[in-house]
Design a protein around this motif. Sequence first.
Motif, mmCIF file in Angstrom:
data_model
loop_
_atom_site.group_PDB
_atom_site.id
_atom_site.type_symbol
_atom_site.label_atom_id
_atom_site.label_comp_id
_atom_site.label_asym_id
_atom_site.label_seq_id
_atom_site.Cartn_x
_atom_site.Cartn_y
_atom_site.Cartn_z
ATOM 1 N N GLY A 1 0.882 -1.208 0.000
ATOM 2 C CA GLY A 1 0.056 -0.034 0.176
ATOM 3 C C GLY A 1 0.894 1.311 -0.022
ATOM 4 N N VAL A 2 2.122 1.180 0.285
ATOM 5 C CA VAL A 2 2.962 2.310 0.527
ATOM 6 C C VAL A 2 4.396 1.916 -0.063
ATOM 7 N N VAL A 3 5.183 2.675 -0.659
ATOM 8 C CA VAL A 3 6.282 2.095 -1.385
ATOM 9 C C VAL A 3 7.266 3.288 -1.204
ATOM 10 N N PHE A 4 8.366 3.288 -0.369
ATOM 11 C CA PHE A 4 9.351 4.040 -0.584
ATOM 12 C C PHE A 4 10.696 3.727 -1.559
ATOM 13 N N HIS A 5 10.894 4.587 -2.585
ATOM 14 C CA HIS A 5 11.985 3.999 -3.469
ATOM 15 C C HIS A 5 13.201 4.903 -3.050
ATOM 16 N N THR B 1 13.437 3.270 -11.526
ATOM 17 C CA THR B 1 12.503 4.248 -11.060
ATOM 18 C C THR B 1 11.263 3.972 -11.963
ATOM 19 N N TYR B 2 11.221 4.115 -13.164
ATOM 20 C CA TYR B 2 10.217 3.884 -14.133
ATOM 21 C C TYR B 2 9.313 2.577 -13.783
ATOM 22 N N ASN B 3 10.104 1.521 -13.665
ATOM 23 C CA ASN B 3 9.797 0.240 -13.528
ATOM 24 C C ASN B 3 8.790 0.000 -12.097
ATOM 25 N N VAL B 4 9.572 0.556 -11.046
ATOM 26 C CA VAL B 4 8.713 0.704 -9.713
ATOM 27 C C VAL B 4 7.860 1.397 -9.829
ATOM 28 N N ALA B 5 7.882 2.564 -10.307
ATOM 29 C CA ALA B 5 6.619 3.630 -10.282
ATOM 30 C C ALA B 5 5.527 3.113 -10.995
ATOM 31 N N GLU B 6 5.735 2.862 -12.330
ATOM 32 C CA GLU B 6 4.690 2.321 -13.154
ATOM 33 C C GLU B 6 3.958 1.040 -12.611
ATOM 34 N N ILE B 7 4.647 0.131 -12.063
ATOM 35 C CA ILE B 7 3.977 -1.010 -11.367
ATOM 36 C C ILE B 7 3.191 -0.572 -10.267
ATOM 37 N N ASP C 1 1.351 2.196 -9.918
ATOM 38 C CA ASP C 1 0.238 2.716 -10.415
ATOM 39 C C ASP C 1 -0.565 1.405 -11.001
ATOM 40 N N ILE C 2 0.071 0.551 -11.472
ATOM 41 C CA ILE C 2 -0.782 -0.406 -12.043
ATOM 42 C C ILE C 2 -1.305 -1.227 -10.915
ATOM 43 N N THR C 3 -0.652 -1.541 -9.769
ATOM 44 C CA THR C 3 -1.331 -2.338 -8.628
ATOM 45 C C THR C 3 -1.913 -1.444 -7.533
ATOM 46 N N GLN C 4 -2.167 -0.124 -7.895
ATOM 47 C CA GLN C 4 -2.839 0.900 -6.976
ATOM 48 C C GLN C 4 -2.326 0.859 -5.680
ATOM 49 N N VAL C 5 -1.040 1.282 -5.754
ATOM 50 C CA VAL C 5 -0.357 1.571 -4.590
ATOM 51 C C VAL C 5 -0.916 2.776 -4.008
ATOM 52 N N LYS C 6 -1.328 3.046 -2.804
ATOM 53 C CA LYS C 6 -1.760 4.434 -2.015
ATOM 54 C C LYS C 6 -0.892 5.511 -2.319
ATOM 55 N N THR C 7 0.354 5.303 -1.806
ATOM 56 C CA THR C 7 1.290 6.343 -1.619
ATOM 57 C C THR C 7 2.860 5.689 -2.109
ATOM 58 N N PHE C 8 3.403 6.477 -3.112
ATOM 59 C CA PHE C 8 4.753 6.275 -3.751
ATOM 60 C C PHE C 8 5.766 7.336 -3.383
ATOM 61 N N VAL C 9 6.699 7.179 -2.611
ATOM 62 C CA VAL C 9 7.641 8.328 -2.181
ATOM 63 C C VAL C 9 9.131 8.051 -3.001
ATOM 64 N N LEU C 10 9.350 8.878 -3.591
ATOM 65 C CA LEU C 10 10.667 8.793 -4.434
ATOM 66 C C LEU C 10 11.747 9.577 -3.414
ATOM 67 N N ASP D 1 1.857 11.020 -11.696
ATOM 68 C CA ASP D 1 0.986 11.519 -10.698
ATOM 69 C C ASP D 1 -0.276 11.972 -11.223
ATOM 70 N N ARG D 2 -0.167 12.804 -12.507
ATOM 71 C CA ARG D 2 -1.069 13.222 -13.355
ATOM 72 C C ARG D 2 -2.177 12.451 -13.703
ATOM 73 N N GLN D 3 -1.850 11.065 -13.859
ATOM 74 C CA GLN D 3 -2.709 10.280 -14.522
ATOM 75 C C GLN D 3 -3.031 9.169 -13.616
ATOM 76 N N SER D 4 -2.636 8.992 -12.413
ATOM 77 C CA SER D 4 -2.697 7.745 -11.506
ATOM 78 C C SER D 4 -3.507 8.101 -10.346
ATOM 79 N N GLN D 5 -4.409 7.452 -9.702
ATOM 80 C CA GLN D 5 -5.028 7.309 -8.352
ATOM 81 C C GLN D 5 -3.616 7.411 -7.202
#
Length: 618
Positions: free
Chosen positions: A357-361, A386-392, A394-403, A431-435
């Motif tokens: 539900g929460v990812v720290f990259h 970064t692109y891989n972790v962030a895009e996935i 988005d796909i798996t509907q992580v709530k919060t992603f912190v880079l 972020d512009r296109q993701s929940q």
Amino acid sequence: MKFNRKSLTLILIDVVLVNLAAFGSFYLRFEGNIPQEYFLTYYHTAWAGTLIYLIIFSIFGLYNRLWQYASISELLSIVYAVTVGTSSVVLVIYFLAPMRYPNTVAVLLWLTTTFLIGGSRFLGRILQDSVFNLHFSGIPKRVLIIGAGDAGALAVRELKNSNYRDGYPVGIIDDAPQKQKLKLMGIPVLGTRKDIPRVVRSHKVEEVIIAMPSASGDVIRDMTEICEKSGLVIKIIPGIYNYFSGQVDSLNVREVQIEDLLGRDQVDLDIEEVAGYLAGETVLITGAGGSIGSELCRQICRFNPQKLILVGRGENSIFDIEQELRTECPGINVIAEILDVKDREKVELVFSRYKPGVVFHAAAHKHVPLMERNPEEALKNNILGTYNVAEISDITQVKTFVLISTDKAINPTSIMGATKRVAEMIIQNLDRQSQTRFVTVRFGNVLGSRGSVIPTFKKQIAKGGPVTVTHPEMVRYFMTIPEAAQLVIQAGAMAQGGEVFILDMGKPVKIVDLAGDLIRLSGLKVDVDIKIEYTGIRPGEKLYEELLTADEGTASTKHQRIFVAKPNGINAEGIESLVQMIRERGSYLTREQIVTVLGGVVPGFKQFSVKKEMRRAI
């Protein structure tokens, strides 16, 4: 309640004392000539009065305290207990006795009982604090305490409680004019910091304890330099930021460290806010074996996540943090996964398996000179990873992603900085296109991390020098690992989506000053025992770093150490093309091609120029 031998001894003493107090109150009231009828009153009520006092004393906890550490709260408990006990005894006598006590006897009974019971309890503390109760072997070292505040009182009290085995406080130094010539727990305030050399000579001081946990780095540095000139052993009560509660509640004296000289305001986490998004959640951390990643793991465990997924490609570092957390946080479900963030299939597998539900990259290549020599690796790890972790996410509907980003991403002159800036853009674009709430946290150098200059300086000092600094005007922002991790977690709690959070790094520090401080803290003299040599600016380095681009600007947040920058122009098509190019030809791109494509995506990216940096130094 159960009574041990010590409690029973106190009860027997109290039986004697309350009766002595009753007799004494009559004796004082009638000046030694007690009428016969009052002896009969005492005879009929002594047993009841004694029993009442013992019951009240037990209710107020006078038989289950460590009286050798008695303080104001224990004294108040005695006063309350005696007041309730005396009032109860007077009421009983009113109904049972042949005749009532005179009112003055009741008052005297309260006074004498308070005095005798209080005196019996505080006698051990009085004897312990007495200078005649020094059960040490030999003569204790003479200690000077700097700071007449709460931490100074704590230091004095703990030295006394240890019977001065760790040193005898001969005096206190404090700059406050209103504290001069006063005493703190019997120890005199002998002057201000300018008086330290005089006090050291006149009182034969051997050791100094700096008891100013919230003092700035400049103040600690000044105190340290003064004491070092006198050849003293210097210790310190650690800074407040080492305690999540914000309170110093135990004497944890240690040698002065470089972090103390930098000085930081206390980091206040909004515990409820942080717990709200981490408690009971599955949290995934990439780069979990690194300096920041592993500290994030330690801090996050405090908030009871349901699962903590440790992701990294270095098996030894991941194994170490996994074993540490299993030992220190046995109630947390810790799971370790070895993977490379460039491996998209394995990233997809891990995310689908655990559904975080929460990812720290935190995974990234961070060494500037090394990435200048291996630019294709910076491209693959920092951008594609970064692109891989962030895009996935988005796909798996992580709530919060912190880079976790770096100040080197601003107006970058290095390959590493430019790739981290692209990583920030990837996050903002998604972020512009993701929940999912995608946010970036940007800060500078971290003391003690693997990429920090501190470990290098320590190794050089241990070998006898020289300590190498690239340029005398080189400055950097610094934070400690724990405070950086705490502020990253707090920023995640504040995330709405798309923000770039900037951490307040305080004042920039000259690297040469840092080297000098570290040499002195090692008990050595700069350019006498250890020399400082200048080696020249390395490829990709700047004399100073920035935390913002010219057009970002900042706005304050409700946290005084965190600011938010406005997202600026993002070349979405350029990012997609760059990612596709890395996937197809990443390892085969030449340096010239890498510089060209990064320059097309990152505004302001200019390759390192020694001449330009030297002009900035002039």
